[in-house]
Design a protein around this motif. Structure first.
Motif, short mmCIF file in Angstrom:
data_model
loop_
_atom_site.label_atom_id
_atom_site.label_comp_id
_atom_site.label_asym_id
_atom_site.label_seq_id
_atom_site.Cartn_x
_atom_site.Cartn_y
_atom_site.Cartn_z
N ALA A 162 -1.22 -9.60 -5.82
CA ALA A 162 -0.94 -8.31 -5.19
C ALA A 162 -2.15 -7.39 -5.29
O ALA A 162 -2.88 -7.40 -6.27
CB ALA A 162 0.26 -7.66 -5.85
N LYS A 163 -2.36 -6.59 -4.24
CA LYS A 163 -3.46 -5.63 -4.19
C LYS A 163 -2.90 -4.23 -4.07
O LYS A 163 -1.74 -4.04 -3.71
CB LYS A 163 -4.37 -5.93 -3.00
CG LYS A 163 -5.00 -7.30 -3.05
CD LYS A 163 -5.76 -7.58 -1.79
CE LYS A 163 -6.26 -9.01 -1.84
NZ LYS A 163 -6.33 -9.61 -0.54
N ASP A 164 -3.72 -3.25 -4.35
CA ASP A 164 -3.34 -1.86 -4.19
C ASP A 164 -4.60 -1.06 -3.88
O ASP A 164 -5.70 -1.58 -3.99
CB ASP A 164 -2.66 -1.33 -5.45
CG ASP A 164 -1.72 -0.16 -5.18
OD1 ASP A 164 -1.76 0.38 -4.05
OD2 ASP A 164 -0.99 0.24 -6.08
N LEU A 165 -4.44 0.19 -3.50
CA LEU A 165 -5.59 1.04 -3.20
C LEU A 165 -5.77 2.09 -4.27
O LEU A 165 -4.81 2.60 -4.83
CB LEU A 165 -5.40 1.77 -1.86
CG LEU A 165 -5.51 0.94 -0.60
CD1 LEU A 165 -5.39 1.85 0.62
CD2 LEU A 165 -6.81 0.20 -0.54
N LYS A 166 -7.01 2.41 -4.52
CA LYS A 166 -7.38 3.52 -5.38
C LYS A 166 -8.35 4.38 -4.60
O LYS A 166 -8.93 3.95 -3.63
CB LYS A 166 -8.08 3.03 -6.66
CG LYS A 166 -7.17 2.38 -7.65
CD LYS A 166 -7.93 2.08 -8.90
CE LYS A 166 -7.01 1.54 -9.96
NZ LYS A 166 -7.71 1.29 -11.21
N VAL B 114 -1.67 -2.21 2.93
CA VAL B 114 -1.95 -3.16 1.84
C VAL B 114 -0.64 -3.66 1.23
O VAL B 114 -0.50 -4.85 0.93
CB VAL B 114 -2.85 -2.51 0.76
CG1 VAL B 114 -2.95 -3.38 -0.47
CG2 VAL B 114 -4.24 -2.25 1.34
N ILE B 115 0.33 -2.77 1.05
CA ILE B 115 1.63 -3.17 0.51
C ILE B 115 2.31 -4.15 1.46
O ILE B 115 2.90 -5.15 1.03
CB ILE B 115 2.51 -1.94 0.23
CG1 ILE B 115 1.91 -1.12 -0.92
CG2 ILE B 115 3.94 -2.34 -0.08
CD1 ILE B 115 2.54 0.25 -1.11
N GLU C 102 -10.29 -0.78 -2.49
CA GLU C 102 -9.21 -1.72 -2.78
C GLU C 102 -9.32 -2.14 -4.23
O GLU C 102 -10.40 -2.48 -4.71
CB GLU C 102 -9.33 -2.93 -1.86
CG GLU C 102 -8.18 -3.87 -2.00
CD GLU C 102 -8.23 -4.98 -0.98
OE1 GLU C 102 -7.81 -6.07 -1.34
OE2 GLU C 102 -8.70 -4.74 0.14
N ASP C 103 -8.21 -2.10 -4.92
CA ASP C 103 -8.16 -2.50 -6.32
C ASP C 103 -7.68 -3.94 -6.38
O ASP C 103 -6.49 -4.21 -6.30
CB ASP C 103 -7.22 -1.58 -7.11
CG ASP C 103 -7.17 -1.94 -8.58
OD1 ASP C 103 -8.05 -2.69 -9.04
OD2 ASP C 103 -6.24 -1.47 -9.25
N ARG C 104 -8.61 -4.86 -6.48
CA ARG C 104 -8.24 -6.28 -6.52
C ARG C 104 -7.77 -6.71 -7.90
O ARG C 104 -7.30 -7.81 -8.08
CB ARG C 104 -9.42 -7.14 -6.09
CG ARG C 104 -9.80 -6.94 -4.66
CD ARG C 104 -10.89 -7.91 -4.25
NE ARG C 104 -11.32 -7.67 -2.89
CZ ARG C 104 -10.80 -8.28 -1.85
NH1 ARG C 104 -9.86 -9.15 -2.00
NH2 ARG C 104 -11.24 -8.00 -0.64
N LEU D 68 -2.43 7.20 2.66
CA LEU D 68 -1.10 6.63 2.51
C LEU D 68 -0.83 5.56 3.57
O LEU D 68 -0.18 4.55 3.29
CB LEU D 68 -0.04 7.73 2.57
CG LEU D 68 -0.06 8.67 1.36
CD1 LEU D 68 0.82 9.88 1.61
CD2 LEU D 68 0.37 7.95 0.09
N GLY D 69 -1.35 5.75 4.78
CA GLY D 69 -1.22 4.73 5.81
C GLY D 69 -1.96 3.45 5.43
O GLY D 69 -1.44 2.34 5.61
N ALA D 70 -3.15 3.60 4.87
CA ALA D 70 -3.92 2.43 4.43
C ALA D 70 -3.23 1.74 3.26
O ALA D 70 -3.17 0.51 3.20
CB ALA D 70 -5.33 2.85 4.04
N ARG D 71 -2.66 2.52 2.35
CA ARG D 71 -1.97 1.93 1.20
C ARG D 71 -0.71 1.20 1.66
O ARG D 71 -0.39 0.13 1.17
CB ARG D 71 -1.60 3.01 0.18
CG ARG D 71 -1.00 2.42 -1.08
CD ARG D 71 -0.90 3.40 -2.20
NE ARG D 71 -0.42 2.71 -3.40
CZ ARG D 71 0.46 3.21 -4.23
NH1 ARG D 71 0.94 4.43 -4.05
NH2 ARG D 71 0.86 2.52 -5.28
N HIS D 72 -0.01 1.77 2.64
CA HIS D 72 1.18 1.10 3.16
C HIS D 72 0.82 -0.24 3.81
O HIS D 72 1.55 -1.22 3.67
CB HIS D 72 1.88 2.01 4.17
CG HIS D 72 3.17 1.46 4.67
ND1 HIS D 72 4.30 1.42 3.90
CD2 HIS D 72 3.50 0.89 5.85
CE1 HIS D 72 5.28 0.86 4.59
NE2 HIS D 72 4.81 0.53 5.78
#
Length: 131
Positions: free
Chosen positions: A40-44, A25-26, A78-80, A19-23
């Motif tokens: 925009a990118k997001d994590l999976k 990226v956001i 990372e979901d590009r 969640l820290g890594a996803r935050h």
């Protein structure tokens, strides 16, 4: 006592790391909201429900011929190819409202994982001290 050896603490710690890594990226998405061509990118890479199910039952190896049964931990990816719901004329695919919703979702999930961690520490403290 090493709390990381207890499955639930290890799982909560991994969840909070994700969640820290996803935050992060956001936050990068929001920082680049006006950059032409930025998408925009997001994590999976972390499925909390399946991780909970796999952590619930741990098979023990009583014979060297037995299979291990648990998968190796995977890093976050990372979901590009995040779906762009809107696209600015300059090619920017960041929707601030969407990013703020994701940030709120991450905050709620982090609070849940931290709360679980704290409750289990309290249970262990009570078990050890009797209070």
């Amino acid at each position: 006592m090493d709390l990381a050896a207890i499955g639930l603490f290890h799982l909560a710690s991994r969840r909070m790391d994700y969640l820290g890594a996803r935050h992060q990226v956001i936050a990068e998405n929001v920082a680049n909201a006006n950059s032409p061509g930025y998408r925009a990118k997001d994590l999976k890479g972390f499925d909390f429900q399946s991780a909970m199910q796999s952590a619930a039952v741990r098979p023990s190896l009583t014979d060297p011929a037995h299979l291990a049964g648990l998968r190796e931990a995977r890093d976050f990816k990372e979901d590009r190819q995040a779906a762009a719901y809107e696209m600015a004329p300059d090619g920017n695919g960041v929707v601030l409202e969407e990013q703020m919703m994701k940030a709120a979702e991450v905050r709620q999930a982090y609070d849940l994982a931290a709360g679980l961690f704290q409750k289990h520490v309290g249970m262990l403290r009570q078990a050890f001290t009797g209070r």
